[in-house]
Design a protein around this motif. Sequence first.
Motif, PDB file in Angstrom:
ATOM      1  N   ILE A 104      42.019  -4.199 -20.321  1.00 46.27           N
ATOM      2  CA  ILE A 104      42.438  -3.815 -18.974  1.00 46.27           C
ATOM      3  C   ILE A 104      43.683  -2.949 -19.099  1.00 46.27           C
ATOM      4  O   ILE A 104      44.599  -3.285 -19.855  1.00 46.27           O
ATOM      5  CB  ILE A 104      42.739  -5.061 -18.128  1.00 46.27           C
ATOM      6  N   GLY A 125      42.660  -1.639 -14.095  1.00 42.43           N
ATOM      7  CA  GLY A 125      41.323  -2.203 -14.174  1.00 42.43           C
ATOM      8  C   GLY A 125      40.747  -2.054 -15.570  1.00 42.43           C
ATOM      9  O   GLY A 125      41.435  -1.630 -16.501  1.00 42.43           O
ATOM     10  N   GLY A 126      39.498  -2.388 -15.683  1.00 37.17           N
ATOM     11  CA  GLY A 126      38.819  -2.388 -16.969  1.00 37.17           C
ATOM     12  C   GLY A 126      38.663  -1.006 -17.577  1.00 37.17           C
ATOM     13  O   GLY A 126      38.406  -0.033 -16.876  1.00 37.17           O
ATOM     14  N   ARG A 168      45.667  -7.024 -21.624  1.00 36.52           N
ATOM     15  CA  ARG A 168      46.219  -6.126 -20.616  1.00 36.52           C
ATOM     16  C   ARG A 168      47.266  -5.218 -21.256  1.00 36.52           C
ATOM     17  O   ARG A 168      48.136  -5.683 -21.979  1.00 36.52           O
ATOM     18  CB  ARG A 168      46.879  -6.936 -19.505  1.00 36.52           C
TER      19      ARG A 168
END
Length: 147
Positions: free
Chosen positions: A12, A48-49, A94
């Motif tokens: 992410i 986001g991804g 992340r």
Amino acid sequence: MNQFGPATHKLIAHALIQHEGNYLLIKRSTIKRGKPNVYPEFFDIPGGGVERFETPREAAVRESLEETGLPVLLDRLLHEDSQLDKAKGIVFTRLVYEAKIVGELTGITLDPEEHTEFRWISHLSDISDEKIVLYLHDLIPEKGHLI
């Protein structure tokens, strides 16, 4: 490999957008595309991804544009953390990049399916009465503290 089998990984990428000494936060919706949202009604930052054949930096730029309508330029990597979701068998990693707006700030356009409001803050204490995703405590200073 553990007792649950091999874990899959999900990357992410986020952008901590700064403008004139303030940070942009966006509030997650309760329902996202017909399903309960992760961390509903929490303030977060765009992200986001990472998609297939996309770098984390490209994902952070894309997500910023999709979620706020703002084109950004990324600078340095500010933060990395990983968590194992045992129930899903997924390790979430992340990455957060420092970001600046490209050009003039003309306005912010949110997708109401994902986010319900935005705020520019200079310190976390500016929204102390709101829910905030935990990792932002490592990125945005409390009043009177520098990070």
